[in-house]
Scaffold this motif. Structure first.
Motif, mmCIF file in Angstrom:
data_model
loop_
_atom_site.group_PDB
_atom_site.id
_atom_site.type_symbol
_atom_site.label_atom_id
_atom_site.label_comp_id
_atom_site.label_asym_id
_atom_site.label_seq_id
_atom_site.Cartn_x
_atom_site.Cartn_y
_atom_site.Cartn_z
ATOM 1 N N PRO A 113 0.755 -0.913 -0.307
ATOM 2 C CA PRO A 113 0.203 -0.112 -0.061
ATOM 3 C C PRO A 113 0.944 1.379 -0.272
ATOM 4 C CG PRO A 113 -1.112 -1.785 1.507
ATOM 5 C CD PRO A 113 0.489 -2.440 0.592
ATOM 6 N N SER A 114 1.807 1.579 0.698
ATOM 7 C CA SER A 114 3.085 2.724 0.654
ATOM 8 C C SER A 114 3.603 2.611 -0.203
ATOM 9 C CB SER A 114 3.710 1.699 1.964
ATOM 10 O OG SER A 114 4.618 1.027 1.614
ATOM 11 N N LEU A 115 3.636 1.685 -1.599
ATOM 12 C CA LEU A 115 4.451 1.902 -3.098
ATOM 13 C C LEU A 115 2.647 2.695 -3.818
ATOM 14 C CD1 LEU A 115 5.844 1.979 -5.445
ATOM 15 C CD2 LEU A 115 4.868 -1.031 -5.990
ATOM 16 N N CYS A 116 1.772 2.498 -3.248
ATOM 17 C CA CYS A 116 1.145 2.907 -4.255
ATOM 18 C C CYS A 116 0.628 4.072 -3.724
ATOM 19 C CB CYS A 116 -1.014 2.198 -4.131
ATOM 20 S SG CYS A 116 -0.826 0.262 -3.835
ATOM 21 N N LYS A 117 0.717 5.094 -2.913
ATOM 22 C CA LYS A 117 0.516 5.856 -2.564
ATOM 23 C C LYS A 117 2.173 6.727 -2.599
ATOM 24 C CE LYS A 117 0.842 7.454 2.475
ATOM 25 N NZ LYS A 117 0.388 7.084 4.195
ATOM 26 N N GLY A 118 3.636 5.995 -2.457
ATOM 27 C CA GLY A 118 4.487 6.695 -2.396
ATOM 28 C C GLY A 118 5.230 7.447 -3.886
ATOM 29 N N ILE A 119 3.560 6.682 -5.143
ATOM 30 C CA ILE A 119 4.359 6.882 -6.785
ATOM 31 C C ILE A 119 4.028 7.735 -7.203
ATOM 32 C CG2 ILE A 119 3.764 6.303 -9.079
ATOM 33 C CD1 ILE A 119 3.999 3.780 -8.043
ATOM 34 N N ALA A 120 2.648 8.450 -6.868
ATOM 35 C CA ALA A 120 2.716 9.896 -6.577
ATOM 36 C C ALA A 120 1.294 10.270 -6.127
ATOM 37 C CB ALA A 120 1.378 9.664 -8.585
#
Length: 206
Positions: A66-73
């Motif tokens: 989930p942190s990747l999803c928020k971290g990208i953009a």
């Protein structure tokens, strides 16, 4: 297998057709051919057909992190993030991977932010992502994760921190999918630095 859902869900290119397929259609490719031998989360799957024979599949699903999803953009774009998590071809003939990726982009709902990885442990460089104009945003560091029941990576791990599984370094690629304005807007919100493509080293195969 190979059922045409509707005219908007099939693309014809260079003697091939690409259309939406079921979860079950992907299984022989993912479990029998792909090196991971494990079914990922699949939200969208498309097949590459030659004379009505399914010869390749590509699948997209929710990233495990989930942190990747928020971290990208950023927070407001996290629901747009999907992972290209499997690309499997029976024969892997020239241009088949690029054709399948490009056609699947036409069929996916938009806008979307696509992330995919090239596993250095498999000597993968991400050549097909470079050929299809993905952005290279760096290489993750190798680490260990808590193991799943089968002893492999799993978003449903056992919670036992003493049982770990090695995660190799991976090259991370990102693609902004949508109209020209949508792509431009998402690109402005990208939190990762865009870097030069990594170069092929001896032994790297794709």
């Amino acid at each position: 297998m190979g059922k045409l859902y509707n005219d908007s869900e099939c693309v014809f290119v260079s003697g091939y057709s690409v259309e939406r397929i079921s979860y079950a259609d992907t299984k022989p490719f993912i479990l029998d051919i792909h090196y991971a031998k494990r079914m990922p989360s699949i939200s969208y799957a498309y097949g590459l057909f030659s004379f009505d024979e399914l010869i390749g599949i590509i699948s997209y699903g929710s990233p495990a992190s989930p942190s990747l999803c928020k971290g990208i953009a950023g927070e407001k774009n996290k629901k747009l993030v999907i992972e290209l998590n499997r690309l499997v071809l029976k024969n892997n003939k020239k241009n088949e991977a690029s054709i399948l990726i490009g056609a699947s982009f036409k069929l996916l709902p938009k806008p979307r932010i696509i992330v995919s990885y090239a596993d250095t442990a498999q000597n993968h460089l991400g050549v097909v992502y470079q050929a299809t104009n993905f952005l290279f945003t760096g290489t993750s560091k190798p680490r260990t994760d808590m193991a799943g029941k089968d002893g492999k990576h799993s978003r449903h791990h056992l919670g036992d921190r003493t049982k770990r599984v090695y995660r190799s370094a991976k090259h991370r690629y990102v693609y902004m999918l949508g109209s020209k304005n949508e792509r431009k807007g998402l690109l402005k919100q990208l939190n990762y630095k865009i870097m030069d493509y990594p170069k092929r080293q001896e032994g790297q195969i794709r």
